[in-house]
Design an enzyme around this catalytic site. Structure first.
Site, PDB file in Angstrom:
ATOM      1  N   SER A 227       0.823  -1.203   0.000  1.00 39.41           N
ATOM      2  CA  SER A 227       0.000   0.000   0.000  1.00 39.41           C
ATOM      3  C   SER A 227       0.862   1.260   0.000  1.00 39.41           C
ATOM      4  O   SER A 227       1.719   1.398  -0.858  1.00 39.41           O
ATOM      5  CB  SER A 227      -0.936  -0.048   1.213  1.00 39.41           C
ATOM      6  N   HIS A 368      -7.615  -5.466   0.204  1.00 38.09           N
ATOM      7  CA  HIS A 368      -6.399  -4.702   0.418  1.00 38.09           C
ATOM      8  C   HIS A 368      -5.598  -5.250   1.604  1.00 38.09           C
ATOM      9  O   HIS A 368      -5.913  -4.967   2.753  1.00 38.09           O
ATOM     10  CB  HIS A 368      -6.825  -3.259   0.694  1.00 38.09           C
TER      11      HIS A 368
END
Ligand code: GCU
Length: 386
Positions: A227, A368
């Site tokens: 990320s 995610h």
């Protein structure tokens, strides 16, 4: 309402869910008018490997520094390494765990960072290593750094706290930035590094440390991030060619995803939610993606010819999985020019079917996160290329 939809609403934007493998979305891809990594700013074509290495790469790197991430300072800092703790029987005797305090000093200013390294026992040293800044605020399940698995596969794992380099605040006072301020300066200039640049600087400094540690093979280091740290890992890998492999997990906007698709997080959104992450010049491109002289496929190309691995999560729409794949795909011509296998395909693979060419890519089930599945693919990749 989830975090992503709320963010969009706050920015007055409407959510349109793109579907992976959707024909319409794939079709739009053709109209992006992406800048060509192999065409110089003056319109001339890069004709060979030599021109890429000697001229075009530097031209692009400069564009990314000026317009997106800002320049990372190259002035030397005084560093001191102090082993503060060593346990030769960590992880049930399978590893040696070392904690090192690194002190960075310039003039009257100083910061400290703590590095932790697990080195496998019972293998020949120096060993290859993975290095990264874990996103531990996400919780164990969403940012997994599986020391035991990594050790079992014969790799060292080195991690540091991102906050020691930059605590992710927008005042640029509590991390590494002040070390490099000129007299009277209180924040970075328009084309100077933001927070992502500071995290990348931290990773580069860890690479400097490895040169002094005989347990670690500095010629076999993979830099990995998830990320926002996936954005920092890419930028570190581009700036420092000593990293042998660069791995970017679910890095999205300003990581692997193409800006010009404007799906998931956009330039305006990232600049408004995280105004300190990129350089101030980058704000000029809010809603003006097509004016940006670069896009992220060209960033990936800057890693070439070294192996790079990009990965997406199927449900991680905020990071735009298709956009991440397309960056890999459009970096391919540069990898080919430099004599590697590149991505080896132009089709997005199916879920959980990794591509292990010089450009690696997978799209995993789920959202995610950095998962054990991802880690094992990265270690498969490192087994092939380190
Ligand atoms: C936010 C941000 C992303 C970033 C992510 C993360 O969602 O918008 O750009 O990648 O945080 O770091 O988890």
């Amino acid at each position: 309402m989830n975090k992503f939809k709320r963010k969009l609403m706050n920015l007055g934007l409407k959510y349109v869910k793109p579907r992976i493998h959707d024909k319409k979305v794939q079709h739009i891809i053709k109209d992006y008018n992406l800048p060509d990594p192999l065409i110089f700013q003056n319109g001339e074509k890069v004709i060979d490997k030599k021109q890429w290495i000697e001229k075009r790469r530097a031209e692009i790197l400069h564009l990314f520094k000026e317009n997106v991430y800002g320049k990372i300072p190259t002035e030397a800092v005084e560093t001191n390494y102090n082993i503060i703790n060593e346990d030769k029987k960590a992880l049930n005797g399978f590893a040696t765990r070392k904690a090192i305090k690194i002190t960075f000093r310039r003039g009257r200013r100083q910061i400290d960072a703590k590095l932790q390294i697990y080195v496998p026992n019972n293998v020949d040293r120096p060993v290859p290593a993975f290095v990264g800044l874990p996103n531990w605020w996400l919780g164990y399940k969403r940012s997994l750094w599986p020391f035991k698995h990594v050790i079992q596969r014969g790799y060292a794992l080195a991690t540091a706290r991102f906050g020691d380099f930059d605590p992710n605040s927008d005042n640029f006072k509590n991390g590494v930035h002040p070390l490099f301020y000129k007299e009277g300066q209180t924040r970075p200039l328009e084309n100077e590094w933001g927070t992502i640049g500071a995290w990348s600087w931290g990773l580069i400094e860890l690479m400097n440390y490895f040169e002094s540690d005989s347990d670690i093979d500095q010629n076999r280091i993979a830099v990995l991030g998830h990320s926002r740290m996936g954005k920092a890992a890419l930028w570190a890998g581009v700036n420092d060619e000593r990293f042998s492999i660069v791995i970017s997990n679910n890095s999205g906007c300003c990581g692997a995803a193409l800006f010009r698709r404007k799906i998931g997080e956009t330039i305006k959104m990232i600049n408004e939610c995280f105004p300190h992450w990129l350089c101030f010049n980058f704000k000029k491109y809010n809603n003006r993606e097509f004016n940006l002289p670069v896009d992220q496929h060209i960033l990936i190309a800057l890693v070439a010819p070294r192996p790079v691995y990009i990965a997406s999560g199927q449900d991680d729409i905020w990071a735009d999985p298709i956009g991440e794949f397309l960056s890999a795909k459009h970096a391919d011509p540069v990898y080919k020019l430099l004599g590697t296998t590149g991505l080896g395909t132009d089709k997005m693979p199916k879920i959980n079917e990794p591509i292990m060419s010089t450009i690696g890519y997978h799209i995993r089930q789920g959202g995610h996160k950095l998962s054990l599945y991802d880690w094992h693919r990265y270690m498969d990749f490192a087994d092939l290329y380190l």
